[in-house]
Structures are given as C-alpha cells and as structure tokens.
Design an enzyme around this catalytic site. Sequence first.
Site, mmCIF file in Angstrom:
data_model
loop_
_atom_site.group_PDB
_atom_site.id
_atom_site.type_symbol
_atom_site.label_atom_id
_atom_site.label_comp_id
_atom_site.label_asym_id
_atom_site.label_seq_id
_atom_site.Cartn_x
_atom_site.Cartn_y
_atom_site.Cartn_z
ATOM 1 N N SER A 8 10.666 14.353 8.671
ATOM 2 C CA SER A 8 11.024 14.235 7.251
ATOM 3 C C SER A 8 9.772 14.380 6.380
ATOM 4 C CB SER A 8 11.700 12.880 7.025
ATOM 5 O OG SER A 8 11.817 12.578 5.658
ATOM 6 N N HIS A 35 -1.151 12.875 1.779
ATOM 7 C CA HIS A 35 0.104 12.149 1.639
ATOM 8 C C HIS A 35 -0.054 10.737 2.155
ATOM 9 C CE1 HIS A 35 4.419 11.437 1.526
ATOM 10 N NE2 HIS A 35 4.308 10.886 2.713
HETATM 11 N N1 URA Z 1 9.361 8.876 4.071
HETATM 12 C C1 URA Z 1 10.030 10.043 4.185
HETATM 13 O O1 URA Z 1 9.820 10.960 3.400
HETATM 14 N N2 URA Z 1 10.934 10.185 5.169
HETATM 15 C C2 URA Z 1 11.212 9.207 6.056
HETATM 16 O O2 URA Z 1 12.035 9.400 6.914
HETATM 17 C C3 URA Z 1 10.508 7.999 5.923
HETATM 18 C C4 URA Z 1 9.583 7.868 4.933
#
Ligand code: URA
Length: 445
Positions: free
Chosen positions: A183, A82
Amino acid sequence: MRAVDVIIKKRNGNALSREEIEFFINGYVNGDIPDYQASALLMAIFLKGMDSRETADLTLAMVNSGERVDLSAIKGIKVDKHSTGGVGDTTTLIVAPLVAACNVPVAKMSGRGLGHTGGTLDKLESIPGFRVELTRDEFIAAVQAVGLAVISQSKGLVPADKMLYALRDVTGTVPSMPLIASSIMSKKIASGADAIVLDVKTGSGAFMSTVEDSFALAREMVNIGERLGIRTTALVTDMDQPLGMAVGNALEVKEAIEVLRGEITGPLADVSLTLAAYMLLTAGACRDVEEGRSMAEEALASGRGLKKLGDMIRQQGGDPRVLEDTSLLPGARTVIPVKAGQDGYISSMDTEKIGISSLVLGAGRTKKEDPIDPGVGLVMRKRVGDKVSRGDILADFYVNNEAAFPEAADIFRAAVRISAEKPESRPLIFGAVTRDGIKHLGFKP
Ligand code: URA
Ligand code: CA
C-alpha cells in the site's frame, strides 16, 4: 483464470504468480471481481502472508491500476521521503529544503492528517496563501525553478489502494505486512521518484509498536523498491514520544522554521539531518552517510535550507515573511498551561494519546471531511526522562475553543506517566535498512 482458484491457492499457503496477482487486481479495479472475493483474498494474504517476490508483484499491479507521474522533465535523481505517520513529526518541512539546498531535487506528494497523526499538507496550509493543489505542469515547473515542491497526492494515483484499503478497514485485514508494505510503496512509486527514503516509526504512536515489526516492515519496503528498480532506504526511528515539542499545524511549522534557523537542536533536528543524509546518499549525491550528514549540516548552518523553504513557500503562493516573523502564522486566543500532578521522572508517554489530545482541541480530524483549526495544539516543555516537580508545566495548550480544553488536558495528563524511577533511555534512531542489509545506529533488535 478464475478468482476463486486464486483465493484457494493463497488459502492453501501457496505463492501466487505475477499473472494471478495482475488478474486479480485488474479484475477487482474493473469491477469484474466483487468485494466478497477480494475480501476473501485479503484475509488469505493476512493469514498466509506473501513472499518478497509476490509482494513486489502486488505492488506493481497496484501501481499499474492508475497513472504514474512522469518526472523525467526534471533533471537529476528525484528523491522522495515518506514517514509511516507520527506525532509532532515535522521532518518533511526541514528535510525537503535541506536536501534541495544540496542540489538534489525533491518532488514530493504528501497527505493530510487523520486520527492521531498529523499531515504535511495541513501544516503547509497553515502558511497564509500556501497552495498544495498544483497542476502537474505547475508541480514540475516549481521543482525546476526552486528545486522542491510539496503538493497534494493526485487523485488518479493507485485506485487499487483506495479500494483495497477501504475493504481492509472493514474486514480486519489492515495489519498485514505485505498489505501495508505494498500500500505504502505503490503510492510512493506511482508518485514518480527515482529514489525513496522511508521513515518507519516505532513505538506507542506508530503503526508498528515493536522494534522487530518495524524492521520487518522496513525490510519489506526496501525489498519492494529494489525489486522494482527504485533505490530505497528505510530508517527505523522512535515514536515512543512526539518527535518535536510542538503538536499542531502552525505550531509545528514554527518549530520547523526554528530548526532551520538553527535556534533549536534535539530529536526533531537530529532525525531530520539523518533523513536528509540518507536521502542524499540514496540519490547518489555523496559517497557515504557521514558525508551526507556533513552536507545536510552545512545546508542548515549556512541558512541555505531556510532560504530554500522560503523559495518553496513563495513559489507555491505562500507568504515567505513567516520565516522572519512566525506571528504571521495563525495563532490561538488563549495559552493554558497543563501542570504535573506529582514529583518524579517522566517515565513514558502514550504518543497516540498526545496526538488525540491535540486533535480534541481542533488540530486534527476524525473523519476525512472534518475542518481543522490551524492555530491550536500543544507545545510540550518536558520529554521522557526529564525530572519534574508537582506544579511544573508539562505543556502549553494553544486553545481557541475553551470548551474542548478540559477533555484535551485530561487525555494529555493520562498520556504522560510520572514515576519515581528514572527510565532507561531509548535510542532515537534504531537503524537503517538498505539493499546491503541493516546498519544499526541505535541498538540491535
Ligand atoms: N499507510 C498506508 O498508506 N497503507 C497502509 O496499509 C498502512 C499505512
Ligand atoms: Ca506524516
């Protein structure tokens, strides 16, 4: 348990228990806890922070708010990668085939571009016929058949993140380390991989502009992964200028193909090989990163990586002839050069602005629903540190809508600073964070 007591506890700077975190996330997703209380908790977390245990508990509660993809039907250790988002960052299209060519399966869910950053799905969809929407069974069958697949993230993953992110966006609570880390990691963990390699970008085009913050985010995410039983490594890499020379969907696919053909070297190839090396290491396919790097280099030099990309394109309905003939990709009607206005050295680039310049041409979107033009974008001819003379071409713009060109060119020119002094060189890869600590490849933050 009452929501207000959880808010007060965090407001006072105390650590929340796992039960309190689960209660709050479940209550919010169910609709029992209203937006105003969730907003208050987010602000308390923003102001008071969370320790590693709390952040891991928050991540797991978020994962459990939706479905978790079961990849156990695929043999081997499935590794995912990622990137925290960049410009001219086509590494997935290079790294996934290289790793799969080393017999480590890659089952990857990707996103679309938004704002100044590009998205892997948009790039892949510029390949004629390519399908990013596969059913769960098709996804697993594709990885079993060719060793890799890259598809759109399923709608049912981590509903808590969708709700919380929307709230953070309007309450000034996006830039919080535990909230960003949970997140990102909740979505990766819900996607079902056994091992994760994160590419945390740092610089003018990145979420985190300082190297220190980027390492802190990297450490936080590695912590979460390891606490939840997922082998996790994070690299911190430069985004103080676009990674590759191309910015735009089909243009980036073409550049990725050229890297896999062995025709171009440079930062994009370098970061891709290093990411591939860490993916192989994190998946347990080699003893150390040097061995991983040799394996990735061999997959590239032998053409096995390129062949894997072709297998994936064919498997997902795309036309693999693009590997031999990139003119089959969508193009632009006109190519217009943008030239240097003065002599000197390229001293810096505002990467975010370069992403926006390409977006203005039609390559990106400001709203989720906006259509994109896969053929447009720009290809830089110079990088930071290069010497230029007035009139030299800085970049070629690939244009379909000529009315958009002047604004795009102005943004680009403002983003590329030229000065008399040659700038100090900056590392490309700052370091790697593993569960054993930080390994500095570039320099010490
Ligand atoms: N990318 C995400 O998926 N979540 C965040 O909070 C910041 C960047
Ligand atoms: Ca990306």
